[in-house]
Motif scaffolding. Structure first.
Motif, PDB file in Angstrom:
ATOM      1  N   THR A  26     -24.746  21.569 -40.946  1.00 53.62           N
ATOM      2  CA  THR A  26     -24.246  22.670 -40.135  1.00 53.62           C
ATOM      3  C   THR A  26     -24.385  22.552 -38.884  1.00 53.62           C
ATOM      4  OG1 THR A  26     -26.017  23.785 -40.496  1.00 53.62           O
ATOM      5  CG2 THR A  26     -24.028  24.524 -42.160  1.00 53.62           C
ATOM      6  N   ALA A  27     -23.423  23.272 -37.596  1.00 56.50           N
ATOM      7  CA  ALA A  27     -24.249  23.214 -36.309  1.00 56.50           C
ATOM      8  C   ALA A  27     -23.964  24.359 -35.729  1.00 56.50           C
ATOM      9  CB  ALA A  27     -23.528  22.142 -35.582  1.00 56.50           C
ATOM     10  N   SER A  28     -24.886  24.810 -34.436  1.00 57.58           N
ATOM     11  CA  SER A  28     -25.026  26.181 -33.812  1.00 57.58           C
ATOM     12  C   SER A  28     -23.948  26.692 -32.910  1.00 57.58           C
ATOM     13  CB  SER A  28     -26.693  26.013 -32.949  1.00 57.58           C
ATOM     14  OG  SER A  28     -26.795  24.969 -31.970  1.00 57.58           O
ATOM     15  N   ASN A  29     -22.777  25.495 -32.271  1.00 57.31           N
ATOM     16  CA  ASN A  29     -21.939  25.582 -31.953  1.00 57.31           C
ATOM     17  C   ASN A  29     -20.855  24.703 -31.818  1.00 57.31           C
ATOM     18  OD1 ASN A  29     -22.621  23.728 -30.141  1.00 57.31           O
ATOM     19  ND2 ASN A  29     -23.579  25.043 -29.068  1.00 57.31           N
ATOM     20  N   GLY A  30     -20.099  24.580 -31.316  1.00 55.77           N
ATOM     21  CA  GLY A  30     -18.504  23.277 -31.340  1.00 55.77           C
ATOM     22  C   GLY A  30     -17.776  23.693 -32.281  1.00 55.77           C
ATOM     23  N   VAL A  31     -17.340  25.409 -32.351  1.00 56.55           N
ATOM     24  CA  VAL A  31     -15.993  25.486 -32.816  1.00 56.55           C
ATOM     25  C   VAL A  31     -15.218  27.019 -32.058  1.00 56.55           C
ATOM     26  CG1 VAL A  31     -16.690  27.545 -35.140  1.00 56.55           C
ATOM     27  CG2 VAL A  31     -14.236  26.230 -34.606  1.00 56.55           C
ATOM     28  N   ALA A  32     -14.485  26.843 -31.295  1.00 58.75           N
ATOM     29  CA  ALA A  32     -13.968  27.735 -30.408  1.00 58.75           C
ATOM     30  C   ALA A  32     -14.968  28.095 -29.467  1.00 58.75           C
ATOM     31  CB  ALA A  32     -13.127  28.820 -30.835  1.00 58.75           C
ATOM     32  N   GLU A  33     -15.146  29.385 -29.549  1.00 64.24           N
ATOM     33  CA  GLU A  33     -16.381  29.516 -28.711  1.00 64.24           C
ATOM     34  C   GLU A  33     -17.214  30.728 -29.099  1.00 64.24           C
ATOM     35  OE1 GLU A  33     -13.119  33.439 -29.107  1.00 64.24           O
ATOM     36  OE2 GLU A  33     -13.608  31.716 -28.719  1.00 64.24           O
ATOM     37  N   TYR A  34     -17.435  30.499 -30.658  1.00 59.78           N
ATOM     38  CA  TYR A  34     -18.155  30.771 -31.729  1.00 59.78           C
ATOM     39  C   TYR A  34     -20.016  30.064 -31.545  1.00 59.78           C
ATOM     40  CZ  TYR A  34     -14.544  33.823 -32.813  1.00 59.78           C
ATOM     41  OH  TYR A  34     -14.006  34.830 -33.327  1.00 59.78           O
ATOM     42  N   THR A  35     -20.575  30.902 -31.993  1.00 60.84           N
ATOM     43  CA  THR A  35     -21.991  29.924 -32.178  1.00 60.84           C
ATOM     44  C   THR A  35     -22.778  30.709 -33.404  1.00 60.84           C
ATOM     45  OG1 THR A  35     -22.873  31.748 -30.487  1.00 60.84           O
ATOM     46  CG2 THR A  35     -22.629  29.819 -29.362  1.00 60.84           C
ATOM     47  N   ALA A  36     -23.503  30.231 -34.314  1.00 61.46           N
ATOM     48  CA  ALA A  36     -24.191  30.731 -35.025  1.00 61.46           C
ATOM     49  C   ALA A  36     -25.406  30.086 -34.315  1.00 61.46           C
ATOM     50  CB  ALA A  36     -23.736  29.988 -35.998  1.00 61.46           C
ATOM     51  N   ASN A  37     -27.542  31.058 -34.518  1.00 58.09           N
ATOM     52  CA  ASN A  37     -27.961  30.417 -34.353  1.00 58.09           C
ATOM     53  C   ASN A  37     -29.411  31.481 -35.686  1.00 58.09           C
ATOM     54  OD1 ASN A  37     -27.618  29.016 -31.297  1.00 58.09           O
ATOM     55  ND2 ASN A  37     -27.054  30.900 -30.750  1.00 58.09           N
ATOM     56  N   VAL A  38     -30.098  30.035 -35.934  1.00 60.30           N
ATOM     57  CA  VAL A  38     -31.018  30.829 -36.608  1.00 60.30           C
ATOM     58  C   VAL A  38     -32.176  31.345 -35.860  1.00 60.30           C
ATOM     59  CG1 VAL A  38     -31.933  30.270 -38.437  1.00 60.30           C
ATOM     60  CG2 VAL A  38     -30.391  29.083 -38.676  1.00 60.30           C
ATOM     61  N   HIS A  39     -32.771  32.999 -36.001  1.00 53.63           N
ATOM     62  CA  HIS A  39     -33.656  32.446 -36.060  1.00 53.63           C
ATOM     63  C   HIS A  39     -34.516  33.344 -37.072  1.00 53.63           C
ATOM     64  CE1 HIS A  39     -32.495  33.142 -31.456  1.00 53.63           C
ATOM     65  NE2 HIS A  39     -31.418  33.442 -31.637  1.00 53.63           N
ATOM     66  N   GLY A  40     -36.490  33.147 -37.716  1.00 50.60           N
ATOM     67  CA  GLY A  40     -36.441  33.426 -38.910  1.00 50.60           C
ATOM     68  C   GLY A  40     -35.259  32.916 -39.416  1.00 50.60           C
ATOM     69  N   ALA A  41     -35.443  34.062 -40.815  1.00 49.23           N
ATOM     70  CA  ALA A  41     -35.042  34.459 -41.278  1.00 49.23           C
ATOM     71  C   ALA A  41     -33.479  34.994 -40.802  1.00 49.23           C
ATOM     72  CB  ALA A  41     -35.726  35.298 -42.831  1.00 49.23           C
ATOM     73  N   THR A  42     -32.972  35.164 -39.994  1.00 46.43           N
ATOM     74  CA  THR A  42     -31.736  35.799 -39.758  1.00 46.43           C
ATOM     75  C   THR A  42     -31.071  34.530 -39.009  1.00 46.43           C
ATOM     76  OG1 THR A  42     -32.576  36.928 -37.553  1.00 46.43           O
ATOM     77  CG2 THR A  42     -33.449  38.314 -39.770  1.00 46.43           C
ATOM     78  N   THR A  43     -29.983  35.069 -39.179  1.00 43.82           N
ATOM     79  CA  THR A  43     -28.527  34.461 -37.733  1.00 43.82           C
ATOM     80  C   THR A  43     -27.723  34.849 -37.064  1.00 43.82           C
ATOM     81  OG1 THR A  43     -28.918  32.792 -39.583  1.00 43.82           O
ATOM     82  CG2 THR A  43     -26.968  32.381 -38.486  1.00 43.82           C
ATOM     83  N   VAL A  44     -27.895  34.787 -35.839  1.00 46.64           N
ATOM     84  CA  VAL A  44     -27.005  35.399 -34.940  1.00 46.64           C
ATOM     85  C   VAL A  44     -25.725  34.463 -35.131  1.00 46.64           C
ATOM     86  CG1 VAL A  44     -26.593  36.946 -32.109  1.00 46.64           C
ATOM     87  CG2 VAL A  44     -29.233  36.725 -33.619  1.00 46.64           C
ATOM     88  N   VAL A  45     -24.593  35.400 -35.057  1.00 40.32           N
ATOM     89  CA  VAL A  45     -23.043  34.850 -34.291  1.00 40.32           C
ATOM     90  C   VAL A  45     -22.543  35.430 -33.405  1.00 40.32           C
ATOM     91  CG1 VAL A  45     -20.981  34.130 -35.305  1.00 40.32           C
ATOM     92  CG2 VAL A  45     -23.021  34.027 -36.570  1.00 40.32           C
ATOM     93  N   GLY A  46     -22.249  34.913 -32.377  1.00 39.62           N
ATOM     94  CA  GLY A  46     -21.068  35.419 -31.056  1.00 39.62           C
ATOM     95  C   GLY A  46     -20.000  34.506 -30.929  1.00 39.62           C
ATOM     96  N   ASP A  47     -19.298  35.243 -29.863  1.00 37.53           N
ATOM     97  CA  ASP A  47     -17.956  34.506 -29.459  1.00 37.53           C
ATOM     98  C   ASP A  47     -18.077  34.751 -27.729  1.00 37.53           C
ATOM     99  OD1 ASP A  47     -18.082  37.558 -28.992  1.00 37.53           O
ATOM    100  OD2 ASP A  47     -16.394  37.602 -30.490  1.00 37.53           O
ATOM    101  N   GLY A  48     -19.471  35.405 -27.165  1.00 39.43           N
ATOM    102  CA  GLY A  48     -19.172  34.902 -26.458  1.00 39.43           C
ATOM    103  C   GLY A  48     -19.685  36.796 -25.241  1.00 39.43           C
ATOM    104  N   SER A  49     -19.551  37.474 -26.273  1.00 39.09           N
ATOM    105  CA  SER A  49     -18.858  38.998 -25.784  1.00 39.09           C
ATOM    106  C   SER A  49     -19.700  39.997 -27.020  1.00 39.09           C
ATOM    107  CB  SER A  49     -17.541  39.003 -25.371  1.00 39.09           C
ATOM    108  OG  SER A  49     -16.464  39.495 -26.479  1.00 39.09           O
ATOM    109  N   HIS A  50     -19.036  39.296 -28.169  1.00 39.01           N
ATOM    110  CA  HIS A  50     -19.782  40.168 -29.516  1.00 39.01           C
ATOM    111  C   HIS A  50     -21.090  39.505 -30.378  1.00 39.01           C
ATOM    112  CE1 HIS A  50     -16.039  41.453 -28.355  1.00 39.01           C
ATOM    113  NE2 HIS A  50     -17.036  43.448 -28.064  1.00 39.01           N
ATOM    114  N   THR A  51     -21.906  39.995 -30.976  1.00 40.81           N
ATOM    115  CA  THR A  51     -22.793  39.667 -31.966  1.00 40.81           C
ATOM    116  C   THR A  51     -22.787  40.192 -32.836  1.00 40.81           C
ATOM    117  OG1 THR A  51     -24.728  40.156 -30.875  1.00 40.81           O
ATOM    118  CG2 THR A  51     -23.726  38.020 -29.601  1.00 40.81           C
ATOM    119  N   VAL A  52     -23.307  39.511 -33.868  1.00 35.79           N
ATOM    120  CA  VAL A  52     -23.939  40.566 -35.319  1.00 35.79           C
ATOM    121  C   VAL A  52     -24.941  39.587 -35.861  1.00 35.79           C
ATOM    122  CG1 VAL A  52     -22.084  39.145 -36.326  1.00 35.79           C
ATOM    123  CG2 VAL A  52     -22.503  40.619 -37.721  1.00 35.79           C
TER     124      VAL A  52
END
Length: 256
Positions: A26-52
């Motif tokens: 896996t990677a943390s970025n590289g598809v359109a504007e989306y990112t997926a960053n792991v922080h401990g036991a959770t992952t924050v996914v974002g598109d530049g304006s919204h995150t989950v």
């Protein structure tokens, strides 16, 4: 950015493989504007304006050795994340994927499968997820292409393969990828240090595949050129590096 040890393994120990690629992590970025960053036991996914924020460790799936990243459907409405794991050399007993809707950004489904699976591609509207199934712990490059129907919530029985060339045992690893603008076709270039490269053409709508050998001398310095090549869709043609053109209708290869 996170990677699997299979990337390095693929470079030094290429063994028999079929017409998909080894699971590349896996990677943390590289598809359109989306990112997926792991922080401990959770992952924050974002598109530049919204995150989950998501429970667990997830990432955007790699699809080529040259840092190609996938997971987003052609219509931009479905994003698939792959389980981020620490490989041990053994096959996984269970594989997990997280399917997100992008408008708005949120979890749509969790896919859990018994066995070792990696992401390969998506159908245009994200209904079918194409997966790579590893079937041998002794040979990690022995695998099958499978299709998972998200609407039905099940892994389809039939293996996706080129029925025209059942006796052709393809060896190689994925180095470049391109897709048609509508997402119906996904093309992947495979390199082999001991044989001709080939293009795997996946029809993501009809769940079929065609494999086309490229008459490219792979010896000497040519191998490095092959490994650094790109694919580009040009109307009804597919440019394979700078030396070959593939007709997307007839699959005939010509030199440029």
């Amino acid at each position: 950015m996170r990677t699997s040890f299979l990337i390095l393994l693929a470079l030094v120990c290429i063994q028999a493989a079929s017409a998909a690629g080894p699971w590349l992590g896996t990677a943390s970025n590289g598809v359109a504007e989306y990112t997926a960053n792991v922080h401990g036991a959770t992952t924050v996914v974002g598109d530049g304006s919204h995150t989950v924020s998501l429970d667990g460790k997830w990432g955007l799936p790699r699809v080529t050795l040259n840092n190609g990243v996938g997971g987003l459907s052609a219509d931009g409405r479905v994003l698939v994340l792959s389980q981020d794991f620490n490989p041990t050399g053994a096959l996984q007993k269970q594989s997990s994927f997280l399917v997100l809707s992008t408008k708005p950004l949120g979890v749509r489904a969790t896919v859990r499968l018994r066995g070792d699976f990696g992401f390969d591609a998506l159908s245009p509207q994200g209904r079918i997820v194409y997966l790579i199934q590893h079937v041998s712990a002794e040979d990690l490059f022995q695998y099958r292409v499978r299709a998972y129907d998200l609407r039905a919530g099940k892994l389809l029985t039939r293996v996706v393969a080129d029925k025209r060339q059942q006796d052709w045992n393809m060896n190689g690893y994925p180095i470049a990828r391109a897709s048609s603008s509508d997402g119906n076709w996904v093309y992947t270039l495979y390199s082999n240090p001991n044989n001709y490269p080939f293009v795997h053409a996946l029809d993501t709508v009809h769940r079929t595949a065609v494999c086309i050998g490229i008459p490219w001398d792979w010896t000497g310095a040519n191998q490095q050129e092959i490994n650094q090549s790109t694919l580009e869709v040009k109307g009804g043609k597919l440019a394979v590096g700078t030396h070959f053109m593939l007709d997307r209708s007839t699959f005939k290869v010509t030199k440029t």
